[in-house]
Design a protein around this motif. Structure first.
Motif, short mmCIF file in Angstrom:
data_model
loop_
_atom_site.label_atom_id
_atom_site.label_comp_id
_atom_site.label_asym_id
_atom_site.label_seq_id
_atom_site.Cartn_x
_atom_site.Cartn_y
_atom_site.Cartn_z
N TYR A 89 11.84 88.47 25.23
CA TYR A 89 11.39 87.59 26.32
C TYR A 89 12.24 87.72 27.58
N HIS B 171 12.38 84.75 30.45
CA HIS B 171 11.23 84.68 31.37
C HIS B 171 11.13 85.93 32.25
N PHE C 9 13.11 86.34 19.91
CA PHE C 9 12.68 85.50 21.03
C PHE C 9 11.41 86.07 21.64
N THR C 10 10.39 85.22 21.78
CA THR C 10 9.16 85.57 22.49
C THR C 10 8.80 84.40 23.40
N GLY C 11 7.77 84.58 24.22
CA GLY C 11 7.26 83.50 25.04
C GLY C 11 5.86 83.13 24.63
N GLN D 45 6.79 88.29 38.46
CA GLN D 45 6.93 88.59 37.04
C GLN D 45 6.47 90.01 36.70
N ASP E 281 15.69 90.15 21.56
CA ASP E 281 15.18 89.44 22.73
C ASP E 281 13.95 90.15 23.29
N ARG F 150 5.30 81.29 16.81
CA ARG F 150 6.47 81.50 17.67
C ARG F 150 7.74 80.90 17.05
N SER G 113 1.92 81.53 26.36
CA SER G 113 1.12 81.16 27.52
C SER G 113 -0.02 80.30 27.01
N ARG H 106 3.64 85.77 24.56
CA ARG H 106 3.97 86.65 25.68
C ARG H 106 5.22 87.46 25.37
N LEU H 107 5.16 88.77 25.61
CA LEU H 107 6.31 89.66 25.42
C LEU H 107 6.76 90.17 26.78
N LEU H 108 8.03 89.91 27.12
CA LEU H 108 8.59 90.31 28.41
C LEU H 108 10.04 90.78 28.19
#
Length: 374
Positions: free
Chosen positions: A34, A37, A340-342, A211, A32, A330, A344, A350-352
């Motif tokens: 992401y 979010h 899992f990534t996000g 965020q 994970d 993705r 934008s 996006r990596l969170l």
């Protein structure tokens, strides 16, 4: 009754999580990167968090804000200490949009003005004034388009000084690092100019750290890289590791007035227990320092990929911009490499990840990504 169809969904049903890993209903494990979010701050199902939330809900899950809640008092004291904002006041609510709504409302009570400065690619929420301050006309309904907000280019010092000099701006709202906007980082010069110009014009400076805050950047708040102190700071996402909660950190320049702000669910006993458990784990496991260390390693390694146009961010808030759309990449990361990534926009991954991401897990992501970028 069916669910209202608001999101396109991946055909994956996640049923379990542990640390930086999740599992679907077929038993497949995923890395994970992401964190739902940027919500999972201390990792999925941390045992201390599970124990604290379970114990609280078995004792008292909720009661009215019309009585003393010692958990709120303890949370305010501890959050002030860990964040470096001991002298600020805390108002607790339930979501990031709600935090921004209340911050903007309090700013308008303070100076009596109605105009707001926001920035290109900003995202501040999906409700009322928060969505009007979001630079995305597709999600601003006609009822929200009330002409309160002027959008300016990020990092344009001359443009922001010119607007503030007009003397009619209620508040400037800016993200510590833009998330939905593609991990865009405000420069130190810009933030310091903004602080000075707001002081000179009695304009309220609101830092949206929903965020980018709570340790994600490698400092408790991303704006702390720039050496400024805003008038209000909004937090949510990582504050309670998945339990709905948010807050506004409010400068001593604001005097509370009964009736101006209020909430039914905000700061309830269960939410406070979750938030206190998050602070326990952050301190015990040095998660802010870990985000800085592992994030720097990730950024350094990702910059070696010739396929990536630009790597942006701080700590474990990272954007990978490509020259081409990333939709297929993705999908491959999720379904082929089980990561899992996000995203934008069209071209940015996006990596969170949770702030407990280890060096080994970071290297595992690099390895899986490299298989797709060869």
């Amino acid at each position: 009754m069916k669910l209202f169809d608001v999101y396109p969904l991946f055909d994956v049903n996640i049923v379990k999580g542990k640390g930086c890993h999740v599992w679907d209903d077929k038993g497949q494990e995923y890395l994970d990167l992401y964190g739902g979010h940027a919500v999972i701050s201390i990792g999925h199902a941390h045992p201390h968090y599970v124990e604290a939330v379970s114990k609280q809900v078995a004792t008292l899950g909720f009661y009215s804000n019309s009585v003393i809640n010692q958990l709120q008092v303890e949370l305010a004291q501890r959050l002030g200490k860990i964040s470096g904002y001991d002298d600020y006041q805390l108002f607790l609510i339930n979501s990031g949009a709600e935090a921004n709504e209340n911050a903007l409302k309090l700013a308008s009570f303070y100076n009596g003005r109605t105009r707001v400065i926001s920035f290109a690619k900003a995202f501040h929420g999906r409700t009322s004034l928060a969505v009007e301050a979001t630079n995305n006309p597709k999600i601003i309904a006609p009822i929200n388009a009330n002409g309160h907000v002027t959008y300016l280019p990020l990092n344009d010092t001359e443009a922001v000084k010119a607007e503030l000099a007009k003397g009619d701006v209620c508040a400037v709202i800016i993200e510590g690092i833009q998330g939905v906007g593609g991990i865009q980082v405000p420069t130190t010069e810009f933030m310091q100019t903004l602080r000075t110009a707001c002081d000179e014009t009695n304009t309220v400076l609101i830092l949206d750290e929903i965020q980018s805050g709570y340790g994600r950047s490698g400092k408790f708040f991303a704006h702390q890289y720039t050496g400024i102190r805003p008038d209000m700071i909004t937090v949510a996402k990582g504050i309670a590791n998945g339990f709905p909660m948010a807050g506004v950190l409010i400068s001593p320049k604001f005097t509370p007035v009964y009736g101006q702000l209020g909430t039914t669910f905000g700061g309830n006993q269960l939410a406070c227990a979750a938030a206190l458990a998050v602070l326990d784990v952050m301190e015990a496991d040095n998660l802010v320092e870990n985000a800085a260390k592992v994030g720097s390693h990730l950024i350094e390694e990702l910059k070696k990929f010739s396929h990536i146009k630009e790597v942006r961010g701080e700590g474990l808030m990272i954007g990978l911009e490509f020259n081409e759309p990333v939709k297929e990449l993705r999908q491959q990361l999720l379904f082929d490499q089980k990561v899992f990534t996000g995203v934008s926009g069209t071209n940015v991954i996006r990596l969170l990840p949770p702030l407990c991401l280890s060096m080994e897990e970071a290297d595992e992501f690099i390895s899986r990504l490299s298989k797709l970028l060869k």
